[in-house]
Design an enzyme around this catalytic site. Structure first.
Site, PDB file in Angstrom:
ATOM      1  N   ASP A 104       0.653  -1.667   0.011  1.00  0.00           N
ATOM      2  CA  ASP A 104       0.253  -0.164  -0.200  1.00  0.00           C
ATOM      3  C   ASP A 104       0.837   1.312  -0.246  1.00  0.00           C
ATOM      4  OD1 ASP A 104      -2.287   1.866   0.126  1.00  0.00           O
ATOM      5  OD2 ASP A 104      -1.790   1.586   2.878  1.00  0.00           O
ATOM      6  N   ASP A 298      -1.802   5.985  -5.312  1.00  0.00           N
ATOM      7  CA  ASP A 298      -2.035   4.896  -4.161  1.00  0.00           C
ATOM      8  C   ASP A 298      -2.215   3.339  -5.166  1.00  0.00           C
ATOM      9  OD1 ASP A 298      -2.816   3.828  -1.664  1.00  0.00           O
ATOM     10  OD2 ASP A 298      -4.715   4.997  -1.506  1.00  0.00           O
TER      11      ASP A 298
END
Length: 509
Positions: A104, A298
């Site tokens: 992440d 992201d």
């Protein structure tokens, strides 16, 4: 996964004569002082030095196969897809306990399940690790969907398929969660690769990649290839989902040149979007609309998320250029799937989507483009006769997020050392011999504002505002209490009290 922050500041007025003033405020997080020295209490095993060469543009590349780091060892070290997330196998503790960890770039904590949960098959048992040390601090993180709470500690970590050597890092041991672990996922933790500003409970908790660079001496660069393009999210098998290259970039994973855009600010990987196109149609919005709140890259976000005005403009443009005139609104807002007869691909009905990013030469831009195969995504089949798809774009109240929907088309280089993000055509973003992504440039950026991302309040400023308002509220309350206790000797004035202090929201995405 990304944290979100927004603030609404209303006019603050008060009267010292009549009435009671009410102050509403929300503090983002309690700040803890101090910083842990990870190497002071735990012996680090001998680590090999890294030998890398440069591409002449400051980017570390794989070089001599006899060197101490061979990026080919890290190729295909990820599994998963955009629907279930991309994860890497890690060994944690002594003796090592193997867990799959979600990659992440939109958060900064390394957190692993440390208690049983109905949706995970195993977890990190801190009691079985002789090297685990509790830091005696609690931590809680909330996401758009889901949250977790746990305790901070430190322990050894290594990669079965990656860099040689063991590092000691901060670990958040997740003891309880709600909506974080989901059915069908095959990971038991999250690897936050963003900057210290996003670390919880505060920035003294050194993020994983910072520790990796410091302890192994590798360049402050990593790169991602995510290879789930065109794969059905309902597929039972886990393909070799991609590669996380730590310390540089692997040339076999991309085609052509790497195009760079500056990192605007080091919290998320924030970039500057100059414009969007649907097919050949420029949305023609003020560039600040695209960067409303922030624009970030992201890997923990599944879709391409757009500010509401931008999202509505994109849907309107797609509707206008699509060969399908009548389309359920539920498809666009994500509540319904669109299905076609099995074997009939719907992608010819939809246009390409293009995002223009400011180049490192700030007077120029470059364009990254995804074909419909990346944002009209196969989800499931019905009775073996229908193939159903979802819309891989959604609206966002927290800024523009370039998530897996777009990232699957590109090899993305997170060059933290030179504060820039690079995009190149991914070698795996191909379906039926057709490339699913495009890059073009440079283009002149003279027709857009010199600063499209200006005017956004960042987190430290939000903290200052919130604490300042707390101080003002406390002062006013003290004065009002004194006025209520002491006899009031001043009469003859009247006025209304209007007191609406700022609300500071701090949530993920």
């Amino acid at each position: 996964m990304a944290y979100s922050g927004s603030v609404t500041i209303w006019t603050f007025a008060f009267s010292l004569y009549f009435g009671v003033s009410r102050c509403y405020f929300s503090v983002p997080l309690k700040i803890y002082t101090g910083k842990y020295n990870l190497s002071s209490d735990v012996d680090l095993t001998p680590l090999r030095r890294v030998v890398l060469t440069s591409d002449g543009n400051g980017l570390s590349l794989a070089s001599d196969p006899t060197g101490t780091v061979n990026f080919l060892d890290m190729v295909d070290n990820l599994q998963g897809d955009s629907g279930r997330g991309y994860y890497i196998e890690m060994s944690i503790g002594t003796p090592g306990q193997k867990l799959n960890i979600l990659v992440d770039t939109g958060s900064s904590n390394f957190a692993v399940a440390a208690a049983s949960h109905p949706f995970i098959t195993h977890y990190f048992n801190t009691a079985l690790s002789s090297t685990y040390q509790s830091a005696g601090r609690t931590v809680a993180v909330r996401y758009t969907q889901g949250n977790w709470e746990g305790e901070l500690g430190i322990d050894r970590v290594s990669f079965p398929k990656g860099l040689n050597g063991t590092i000691v890092i901060n670990i958040a041991a997740i003891l309880s969660s709600d909506g974080f672990f989901l059915p069908g996922v095959n990971w038991q933790g999250i690897l936050g690769l963003a900057y210290p500003m996003l670390a919880r409970p505060d920035s003294s908790v050194e993020p994983f990649f910072n520790s990796l660079v410091q302890q192994l001496g590798i360049p402050d660069i990593f790169s991602l290839q995510m290879c789930g393009a065109g794969l059905s999210a309902s597929s039972a098998e886990d393909p070799a989902g991609g590669s996380l290259i730590m310390g540089g970039a692997e040339p076999t994973l991309y085609r052509g040149s790497v195009w760079y855009t500056p990192i605007v600010e080091e919290w998320y990987y924030q970039v500057e979007v100059l414009k969007l196109e649907v097919g050949d149609q420029n949305l023609d919005l003020d560039c600040r609309e695209y960067n409303m709140d922030k624009a970030i890259v992201d890997s923990g976000t599944t879709l391409l998320r757009l500010p509401v005005n931008v999202f509505n403009a994109v849907v309107e443009a797609i509707r206008g250029s699509s060969l399908i005139q009548d389309f359920s609104s539920g498809f666009w807002d994500g509540t319904k799937l669109a299905c076609w007869m099995k074997g009939e691909t719907p992608w010819r009905f939809f246009p390409k989507l293009s995002i223009y990013l400011r180049a490192t030469n700030t007077s120029q831009s470059f364009r990254i483009t995804i074909l419909p195969q990346l944002y009209i995504q196969p989800i499931t089949d019905v009775d073996g006769t229908l193939d159903c798809f979802r819309f891989g774009v959604s609206s966002s109240a927290n800024g523009l997020v370039i998530g897996a929907t777009v990232m699957e088309g590109f090899y993305v280089v997170f060059d933290r050392a030179q504060r820039r993000l690079g995009f190149a055509l991914s070698s795996c973003a191909v379906s039926g011999g057709v490339a699913l992504s495009e890059i073009a440039g440079p283009f002149s950026a003279a027709d857009v504002a010199t600063n499209c991302s200006g005017g956004v309040l960042k987190e430290p400023l939000l903290w200052v505002i919130s604490y300042a308002l707390m101080a003002v509220c406390a002062l006013v309350l003290i004065i009002l209490l004194l006025l209520l206790v002491l006899p009031c000797r001043c009469r003859g004035r009247s006025g209304e009290i209007t007191d609406e202090s700022s609300l500071v929201r701090h949530r993920i995405k």
